[in-house]
Scaffold this motif. Structure first.
Motif, short mmCIF file in Angstrom:
data_model
loop_
_atom_site.label_atom_id
_atom_site.label_comp_id
_atom_site.label_asym_id
_atom_site.label_seq_id
_atom_site.Cartn_x
_atom_site.Cartn_y
_atom_site.Cartn_z
N SER A 25 -53.91 2.04 21.90
CA SER A 25 -55.06 2.90 21.59
C SER A 25 -55.87 2.36 20.41
CB SER A 25 -54.58 4.32 21.27
OG SER A 25 -53.98 4.39 19.98
N GLU A 26 -55.33 1.42 19.66
CA GLU A 26 -56.00 0.90 18.48
C GLU A 26 -56.62 -0.48 18.72
OE1 GLU A 26 -53.24 1.10 15.25
OE2 GLU A 26 -52.88 3.25 15.50
N GLN A 27 -56.76 -0.86 19.99
CA GLN A 27 -57.35 -2.16 20.31
C GLN A 27 -58.84 -2.18 19.96
OE1 GLN A 27 -55.44 -5.01 21.65
NE2 GLN A 27 -54.08 -3.55 20.63
N ILE A 28 -59.29 -3.32 19.45
CA ILE A 28 -60.68 -3.50 19.05
C ILE A 28 -61.30 -4.61 19.90
CG2 ILE A 28 -62.22 -4.20 17.18
CD1 ILE A 28 -60.18 -3.07 15.22
N GLY A 29 -62.47 -4.35 20.46
CA GLY A 29 -63.18 -5.36 21.24
C GLY A 29 -62.55 -5.68 22.57
N ALA A 30 -61.65 -4.81 23.05
CA ALA A 30 -60.97 -5.06 24.33
C ALA A 30 -61.88 -4.71 25.50
CB ALA A 30 -59.69 -4.25 24.41
N PRO A 31 -61.78 -5.43 26.61
CA PRO A 31 -62.50 -5.03 27.82
C PRO A 31 -61.86 -3.78 28.40
CG PRO A 31 -61.02 -6.82 28.32
CD PRO A 31 -60.94 -6.61 26.83
N SER A 32 -62.41 -3.28 29.50
CA SER A 32 -61.83 -2.10 30.15
C SER A 32 -60.40 -2.39 30.55
CB SER A 32 -62.65 -1.72 31.38
OG SER A 32 -62.69 -2.79 32.31
N PHE A 33 -59.49 -1.44 30.28
CA PHE A 33 -58.07 -1.66 30.62
C PHE A 33 -57.40 -0.35 30.95
CE2 PHE A 33 -57.78 -0.64 26.10
CZ PHE A 33 -56.59 0.06 26.00
N GLU A 34 -56.30 -0.48 31.65
CA GLU A 34 -55.40 0.63 31.96
C GLU A 34 -54.00 0.24 31.56
OE1 GLU A 34 -55.05 1.24 36.20
OE2 GLU A 34 -54.57 -0.88 36.58
N ALA A 35 -53.15 1.21 31.33
CA ALA A 35 -51.73 0.96 31.11
C ALA A 35 -50.95 1.55 32.27
CB ALA A 35 -51.26 1.56 29.79
N ILE A 36 -49.93 0.85 32.71
CA ILE A 36 -49.05 1.33 33.77
C ILE A 36 -47.63 1.30 33.24
CG2 ILE A 36 -48.21 0.97 36.13
CD1 ILE A 36 -50.80 -0.58 36.69
N VAL A 37 -47.05 2.47 33.09
CA VAL A 37 -45.68 2.59 32.59
C VAL A 37 -44.76 2.86 33.77
CG1 VAL A 37 -44.10 3.91 31.14
CG2 VAL A 37 -46.44 3.46 30.35
N ILE A 38 -43.77 2.00 33.94
CA ILE A 38 -42.76 2.22 34.98
C ILE A 38 -41.48 2.64 34.29
CG2 ILE A 38 -41.56 1.29 36.97
CD1 ILE A 38 -44.48 -0.63 35.55
N ASP A 39 -41.11 3.88 34.50
CA ASP A 39 -39.89 4.46 33.96
C ASP A 39 -38.74 4.00 34.84
OD1 ASP A 39 -37.76 6.02 33.20
OD2 ASP A 39 -38.91 7.88 33.07
N ASN A 40 -37.91 3.10 34.30
CA ASN A 40 -36.87 2.47 35.11
C ASN A 40 -35.55 3.23 35.04
OD1 ASN A 40 -35.78 -1.02 35.49
ND2 ASN A 40 -35.99 0.61 36.96
N GLY A 41 -35.63 4.55 35.36
CA GLY A 41 -34.43 5.37 35.43
C GLY A 41 -34.04 5.99 34.11
N SER A 42 -35.00 6.33 33.26
CA SER A 42 -34.69 6.88 31.94
C SER A 42 -34.14 8.30 32.03
CB SER A 42 -35.95 6.90 31.06
OG SER A 42 -36.44 5.59 30.84
N ALA A 43 -33.30 8.63 31.05
CA ALA A 43 -32.79 9.99 30.92
C ALA A 43 -33.25 10.61 29.61
CB ALA A 43 -31.26 9.98 30.98
N ASP A 44 -34.19 9.96 28.91
CA ASP A 44 -34.66 10.48 27.64
C ASP A 44 -36.06 11.10 27.81
OD1 ASP A 44 -36.28 8.29 27.97
OD2 ASP A 44 -35.69 7.27 26.12
N ALA A 45 -36.85 11.09 26.76
CA ALA A 45 -38.16 11.76 26.77
C ALA A 45 -39.29 10.84 27.21
CB ALA A 45 -38.44 12.31 25.37
N THR A 46 -38.99 9.81 27.95
CA THR A 46 -40.04 8.87 28.38
C THR A 46 -41.19 9.57 29.10
OG1 THR A 46 -38.59 6.93 28.45
CG2 THR A 46 -40.51 6.90 29.88
N PRO A 47 -40.94 10.48 30.08
CA PRO A 47 -42.08 11.15 30.74
C PRO A 47 -42.95 11.93 29.76
CG PRO A 47 -40.06 11.49 31.99
CD PRO A 47 -39.66 10.90 30.68
N GLN A 48 -42.33 12.59 28.80
CA GLN A 48 -43.08 13.36 27.82
C GLN A 48 -43.91 12.45 26.90
OE1 GLN A 48 -39.77 13.88 28.46
NE2 GLN A 48 -40.08 15.74 29.69
N VAL A 49 -43.37 11.29 26.56
CA VAL A 49 -44.11 10.34 25.74
C VAL A 49 -45.37 9.89 26.46
CG1 VAL A 49 -44.05 7.95 24.90
CG2 VAL A 49 -42.20 9.51 24.32
#
Length: 292
Positions: A25-49
């Motif tokens: 979120s703090e990138q400067i001068g970046a072109p258009s971008f998306e992030a893709i998070v793949i939760d590889n079987g987590s049992a913690d708060a990854t979805p909430q993050v």
């Protein structure tokens, strides 16, 4: 068209992932971008993050759940929905300086068949921010902690090999296929990142587990690619086997383990014993895997 897709595979590392997404979120001068998070079987708060990041940061974030703990399969899921012209792979335990994405985008320029990598600076905490130095240069063709490559090239070679289901070598193996497909490599000093490695997490048991898994995947890599380059990269060659037979024979490994774990032993001696133990365990497990 979206210019960059940042793919992050993560398992039970919600606190690290939170920091990685914040650095995006703090990138400067970046072109258009998306992030893709793949939760590889987590049992913690990854979805909430991820949900919090969606609500708090001004960029698009996709979330996928891949139940099998398999980084190759997880990243393939990310590739399957990516919209960016170029895919940027980073690990979850990284901090990306503000110019990171801009540097990757600039390094590609008009060249469409390039894998761009940058310095990976290992630090003990998020507070350490040294500049990259010569020690951070790498000749690795494809290391998914910090690399970007055109999406079309990834899809043309079929992405990662899901048979590499343990730790290690799945990115190197993909890099071989990309190179054979005409993709060239480029090292960009400005595309550096910080890889967070707290000493408290680098326990002997945890490192040993990764070492054994890496050796098993190295054997799988060699069975798939028997080139001289692959054997040199993995250590699967005669001189390395002879070296370990002399310096770390199997009978000596328990002694190394005892010394490496003994807090009464001077740190420098423990470090040497730890190195010899891990080196010996890797090579012996590699040989065992090659004999199967």
């Amino acid at each position: 068209m979206m210019q960059l897709s940042v793919i992050i595979a993560s398992k039970d590392r919600a606190a690290y992932l939170d920091q990685a997404l914040r650095s995006l979120s703090e990138q400067i001068g970046a072109p258009s971008f998306e992030a893709i998070v793949i939760d590889n079987g987590s049992a913690d708060a990854t979805p909430q993050v991820v949900e919090h990041a969606r609500d708090s940061y001004g960029y698009e974030i996709a979330y996928l759940f891949e139940e099998r703990p398999n980084r190759a399969a997880a990243r393939n899921r990310g590739i399957s929905i990516a919209q960016g012209e170029v895919v940027v792979f980073v690990d979850d335990d990284v901090w990306l300086p503000p110019g990171f994405l801009a540097a990757h985008a600039h390094a590609h320029g008009r060249r469409r068949r390039t894998a761009v990598s940058g310095p990976i600076i290992n630090v003990a905490s998020y507070h350490e921010r040294p500049r990259p130095a010569l020690a951070n240069f790498s000749r690795a063709f494809f290391c998914t902690c910090n690399v970007s490559v055109p999406l079309v090239a990834l899809r043309e070679v079929g992405g990662f090999d899901r048979q590499f289901h343990l730790y290690g070598w799945e990115d190197t193996e993909l890099g071989v296929r990309l190179r054979d497909h005409g993709v060239q490599s480029k090292f960009c000093w400005d595309a550096y990142l910080y890889h967070i490695k707290p000493p408290s997490e680098q326990t002997l048991d945890a490192t040993l587990r990764k070492t054994l898994e890496k050796a098993q995947m190295a054997a799988r890599f060699i069975r798939k690619n028997r080139s001289r380059r692959a054997r040199l990269a993995t250590g699967a060659h005669r001189w390395n086997f002879l070296r370990v037979r002399a310096l770390a024979p199997k009978w000596l490994l328990p002694i190394y383990a005892g010394v490496a774990s003994d807090e009464r032993v001077p740190p420098a001696v423990r470090a040497v014993a730890r190195h010899q133990l891990l080196d010996g365990m890797y090579v012996h497990e590699l040989q065992r895997g090659l004999q199967r």
